[in-house]
Motif scaffolding. Structure first.
Motif, PDB file in Angstrom:
ATOM      1  N   PHE A 151      29.252  18.253  26.712  1.00  0.00           N
ATOM      2  CA  PHE A 151      30.656  18.008  27.046  1.00  0.00           C
ATOM      3  C   PHE A 151      31.589  18.978  26.322  1.00  0.00           C
ATOM      4  O   PHE A 151      32.776  19.023  26.620  1.00  0.00           O
ATOM      5  N   THR A 152      31.048  19.726  25.364  1.00  0.00           N
ATOM      6  CA  THR A 152      31.859  20.682  24.604  1.00  0.00           C
ATOM      7  C   THR A 152      31.157  22.029  24.556  1.00  0.00           C
ATOM      8  O   THR A 152      30.679  22.469  23.507  1.00  0.00           O
ATOM      9  N   PRO A 153      31.082  22.732  25.690  1.00  0.00           N
ATOM     10  CA  PRO A 153      30.417  24.041  25.709  1.00  0.00           C
ATOM     11  C   PRO A 153      31.203  25.072  24.906  1.00  0.00           C
ATOM     12  O   PRO A 153      32.385  24.872  24.592  1.00  0.00           O
ATOM     13  N   LEU A 154      30.530  26.142  24.580  1.00  0.00           N
ATOM     14  CA  LEU A 154      31.160  27.179  23.766  1.00  0.00           C
ATOM     15  C   LEU A 154      32.371  27.779  24.475  1.00  0.00           C
ATOM     16  O   LEU A 154      33.391  28.082  23.857  1.00  0.00           O
ATOM     17  N   LYS A 155      32.271  27.928  25.803  1.00  0.00           N
ATOM     18  CA  LYS A 155      33.370  28.490  26.582  1.00  0.00           C
ATOM     19  C   LYS A 155      33.717  27.522  27.714  1.00  0.00           C
ATOM     20  O   LYS A 155      33.226  27.656  28.840  1.00  0.00           O
ATOM     21  N   PRO A 156      34.552  26.530  27.431  1.00  0.00           N
ATOM     22  CA  PRO A 156      34.874  25.517  28.441  1.00  0.00           C
ATOM     23  C   PRO A 156      35.718  26.081  29.577  1.00  0.00           C
ATOM     24  O   PRO A 156      36.456  27.041  29.410  1.00  0.00           O
ATOM     25  N   ASP A 157      35.581  25.442  30.745  1.00  0.00           N
ATOM     26  CA  ASP A 157      36.412  25.808  31.885  1.00  0.00           C
ATOM     27  C   ASP A 157      36.945  24.535  32.530  1.00  0.00           C
ATOM     28  O   ASP A 157      36.813  23.438  31.972  1.00  0.00           O
ATOM     29  N   ALA A 158      37.542  24.653  33.703  1.00  0.00           N
ATOM     30  CA  ALA A 158      38.173  23.507  34.357  1.00  0.00           C
ATOM     31  C   ALA A 158      37.171  22.404  34.665  1.00  0.00           C
ATOM     32  O   ALA A 158      37.499  21.216  34.595  1.00  0.00           O
ATOM     33  N   SER A 159      35.943  22.780  35.004  1.00  0.00           N
ATOM     34  CA  SER A 159      34.938  21.767  35.339  1.00  0.00           C
ATOM     35  C   SER A 159      34.587  20.910  34.127  1.00  0.00           C
ATOM     36  O   SER A 159      34.238  19.734  34.265  1.00  0.00           O
ATOM     37  N   LYS A 161      36.726  19.996  31.790  1.00  0.00           N
ATOM     38  CA  LYS A 161      37.796  19.009  31.667  1.00  0.00           C
ATOM     39  C   LYS A 161      37.569  17.850  32.636  1.00  0.00           C
ATOM     40  O   LYS A 161      37.793  16.688  32.297  1.00  0.00           O
ATOM     41  N   THR A 162      37.110  18.184  33.829  1.00  0.00           N
ATOM     42  CA  THR A 162      36.799  17.146  34.812  1.00  0.00           C
ATOM     43  C   THR A 162      35.663  16.268  34.311  1.00  0.00           C
ATOM     44  O   THR A 162      35.690  15.040  34.468  1.00  0.00           O
ATOM     45  N   ARG A 163      34.659  16.878  33.697  1.00  0.00           N
ATOM     46  CA  ARG A 163      33.526  16.127  33.171  1.00  0.00           C
ATOM     47  C   ARG A 163      33.977  15.176  32.070  1.00  0.00           C
ATOM     48  O   ARG A 163      33.532  14.024  32.000  1.00  0.00           O
ATOM     49  N   LEU A 164      34.868  15.625  31.204  1.00  0.00           N
ATOM     50  CA  LEU A 164      35.374  14.769  30.133  1.00  0.00           C
ATOM     51  C   LEU A 164      36.178  13.594  30.688  1.00  0.00           C
ATOM     52  O   LEU A 164      36.093  12.476  30.180  1.00  0.00           O
ATOM     53  N   ARG A 165      36.961  13.849  31.733  1.00  0.00           N
ATOM     54  CA  ARG A 165      37.715  12.752  32.360  1.00  0.00           C
ATOM     55  C   ARG A 165      36.755  11.730  32.952  1.00  0.00           C
ATOM     56  O   ARG A 165      37.000  10.519  32.890  1.00  0.00           O
ATOM     57  N   GLY A 166      35.659  12.215  33.516  1.00  0.00           N
ATOM     58  CA  GLY A 166      34.659  11.304  34.053  1.00  0.00           C
ATOM     59  C   GLY A 166      34.035  10.444  32.966  1.00  0.00           C
ATOM     60  O   GLY A 166      33.792   9.242  33.163  1.00  0.00           O
ATOM     61  N   LEU A 167      33.765  11.042  31.800  1.00  0.00           N
ATOM     62  CA  LEU A 167      33.216  10.292  30.668  1.00  0.00           C
ATOM     63  C   LEU A 167      34.202   9.222  30.224  1.00  0.00           C
ATOM     64  O   LEU A 167      33.808   8.069  29.980  1.00  0.00           O
ATOM     65  N   GLU A 168      35.480   9.581  30.117  1.00  0.00           N
ATOM     66  CA  GLU A 168      36.493   8.617  29.702  1.00  0.00           C
ATOM     67  C   GLU A 168      36.572   7.447  30.685  1.00  0.00           C
ATOM     68  O   GLU A 168      36.622   6.277  30.275  1.00  0.00           O
ATOM     69  N   THR A 169      36.532   7.747  31.975  1.00  0.00           N
ATOM     70  CA  THR A 169      36.600   6.696  32.988  1.00  0.00           C
ATOM     71  C   THR A 169      35.388   5.782  32.904  1.00  0.00           C
ATOM     72  O   THR A 169      35.511   4.548  32.950  1.00  0.00           O
ATOM     73  N   SER A 170      34.205   6.374  32.765  1.00  0.00           N
ATOM     74  CA  SER A 170      32.977   5.579  32.705  1.00  0.00           C
ATOM     75  C   SER A 170      32.962   4.666  31.484  1.00  0.00           C
ATOM     76  O   SER A 170      32.611   3.481  31.577  1.00  0.00           O
ATOM     77  N   LEU A 171      33.351   5.197  30.330  1.00  0.00           N
ATOM     78  CA  LEU A 171      33.363   4.387  29.112  1.00  0.00           C
ATOM     79  C   LEU A 171      34.414   3.285  29.190  1.00  0.00           C
ATOM     80  O   LEU A 171      34.199   2.167  28.700  1.00  0.00           O
ATOM     81  N   THR A 172      35.557   3.583  29.801  1.00  0.00           N
ATOM     82  CA  THR A 172      36.599   2.569  29.959  1.00  0.00           C
ATOM     83  C   THR A 172      36.102   1.423  30.835  1.00  0.00           C
ATOM     84  O   THR A 172      36.294   0.243  30.520  1.00  0.00           O
ATOM     85  N   GLN A 173      35.458   1.759  31.941  1.00  0.00           N
ATOM     86  CA  GLN A 173      34.944   0.727  32.840  1.00  0.00           C
ATOM     87  C   GLN A 173      33.848  -0.099  32.176  1.00  0.00           C
ATOM     88  O   GLN A 173      33.820  -1.330  32.302  1.00  0.00           O
ATOM     89  N   LEU A 174      32.957   0.582  31.439  1.00  0.00           N
ATOM     90  CA  LEU A 174      31.889  -0.137  30.756  1.00  0.00           C
ATOM     91  C   LEU A 174      32.455  -1.050  29.683  1.00  0.00           C
ATOM     92  O   LEU A 174      32.029  -2.204  29.540  1.00  0.00           O
ATOM     93  N   SER A 175      33.423  -0.561  28.921  1.00  0.00           N
ATOM     94  CA  SER A 175      34.040  -1.370  27.881  1.00  0.00           C
ATOM     95  C   SER A 175      34.676  -2.623  28.463  1.00  0.00           C
ATOM     96  O   SER A 175      34.566  -3.723  27.895  1.00  0.00           O
ATOM     97  N   LEU A 188      27.640   6.972  19.658  1.00  0.00           N
ATOM     98  CA  LEU A 188      27.386   8.010  18.672  1.00  0.00           C
ATOM     99  C   LEU A 188      28.078   9.282  19.117  1.00  0.00           C
ATOM    100  O   LEU A 188      27.935   9.711  20.268  1.00  0.00           O
ATOM    101  N   HIS A 189      28.843   9.877  18.224  1.00  0.00           N
ATOM    102  CA  HIS A 189      29.588  11.094  18.549  1.00  0.00           C
ATOM    103  C   HIS A 189      28.617  12.242  18.819  1.00  0.00           C
ATOM    104  O   HIS A 189      27.427  12.152  18.555  1.00  0.00           O
ATOM    105  N   GLY A 190      29.151  13.338  19.333  1.00  0.00           N
ATOM    106  CA  GLY A 190      28.329  14.505  19.608  1.00  0.00           C
ATOM    107  C   GLY A 190      27.596  14.990  18.374  1.00  0.00           C
ATOM    108  O   GLY A 190      28.164  15.038  17.278  1.00  0.00           O
ATOM    109  N   LYS A 230      36.792  19.329  19.575  1.00  0.00           N
ATOM    110  CA  LYS A 230      38.114  18.706  19.660  1.00  0.00           C
ATOM    111  C   LYS A 230      38.381  18.022  21.011  1.00  0.00           C
ATOM    112  O   LYS A 230      38.904  16.893  21.034  1.00  0.00           O
ATOM    113  N   PRO A 231      38.071  18.643  22.154  1.00  0.00           N
ATOM    114  CA  PRO A 231      38.332  17.935  23.426  1.00  0.00           C
ATOM    115  C   PRO A 231      37.585  16.606  23.522  1.00  0.00           C
ATOM    116  O   PRO A 231      38.142  15.617  24.009  1.00  0.00           O
TER     117      PRO A 231
END
Length: 268
Positions: A151-159, A161-175, A188-190, A230-231
């Motif tokens: 989720f934190t590649p050395l050279k992030p791009d727009a995709s 950010k989309t992947r991180l939003r998906g993680l946030e949505t999934s964790l919110t729904q599971l919670s 567990l953090h990265g 950080k992201p």
């Protein structure tokens, strides 16, 4: 994993693969996590039923609290990380994993992984995880343990950010689903970028032929790691601040897996 070793617990007794049974002597006798019975490791395992009593350390029925450890192959490395909770504090820990799975439900697996793992991941989160969840009671925990460095590649791009939003949505729904039953969620953090360093942990040790301790490893500094993560930090802290998730660090500078789990569960 043939290309990457992960060391957990205080003093792992020996090197083992991810399906090796792990036993622990407690005040109530011997308890064993049965390894192979607790993992989805290949495509033919789709449809496999995982019995929580084969995958527990402690006693599900008599424990004061239960922890369901879920995730990809990293989760299967963690049996020894719960020794103190099981032996001294009467916890039961259920560990079941699916190799190469996504870190949470309804997510795609890492793009570099063979697509067969997507089918395994979908089965794990839609069938295995819900069945194991039935063993938990109000006040218990789900602890997500996966490799989430992608989720934190050395050279992030727009995709990314989309992947991180998906993680946030999934964790919110599971919670939300877990909170309806009074079950708490932790993740567990990265991991530090050990795989990116392309070396084994032991290679960082001083050797007689390498007096300054500089070897073939491309170790990342703490600051490089913090900046790159950080992201992901921002997403997990947002969820933690809203009460949806407890995020825990995993770095050798902070604490061992055992200690972080003990603190995670026992702090009030």
């Amino acid at each position: 994993h043939p290309a990457f070793n992960l060391f957990t617990g205080r003093k792992p007794p020996h090197t083992q693969d991810l399906a090796t049974p792990y036993s622990l002597i407690t005040n109530h006798g011997m308890t064993t996590w049965k390894g192979e019975a607790c993992v989805i490791s290949k495509g033919t395992d789709i449809g496999k039923r995982i019995n929580p009593y084969d995958c527990e350390l402690g006693d599900i029925d008599k424990a004061k609290s239960r922890i369901l450890v879920a995730g990809n192959s990293f989760a299967a490395t963690f049996p020894s990380g719960f020794n103190d909770l099981v032996r001294d504090d009467n916890y039961s820990v259920i560990i079941a994993s699916s190799y190469g799975s996504s870190p949470a439900p309804s997510l795609e697996v890492d793009s570099y992984i063979d697509r067969k793992y997507q089918r395994m991941s979908d089965y794990y989160w839609s069938a295995v995880f819900p069945s194991l969840l039935k063993t938990l009671k109000p006040g218990d925990w789900v602890f997500l343990v996966s490799d989430i460095a992608y989720f934190t590649p050395l050279k992030p791009d727009a995709s990314d950010k989309t992947r991180l939003r998906g993680l946030e949505t999934s964790l919110t729904q599971l919670s939300h689903k877990l909170s309806e039953r009074g079950i708490r969620l932790a993740m567990l953090h990265g991991m530090p970028y050990a795989r990116d360093a392309q070396c084994e942990p032991v290679m960082g040790m001083r050797q007689w032929f390498n007096s300054i301790g500089k070897g073939p490893c491309n170790f990342y500094t703490k600051q490089e790691t913090v900046n790159r993560r950080k992201p992901l930090d921002d997403v997990l802290k947002k969820l933690e601040n809203s009460g949806k998730l407890r995020s825990e660090e995993h770095t050798s500078e902070l604490q061992s897996p055992c200690n972080l789990v003990c603190r995670l569960l026992l702090e009030k």
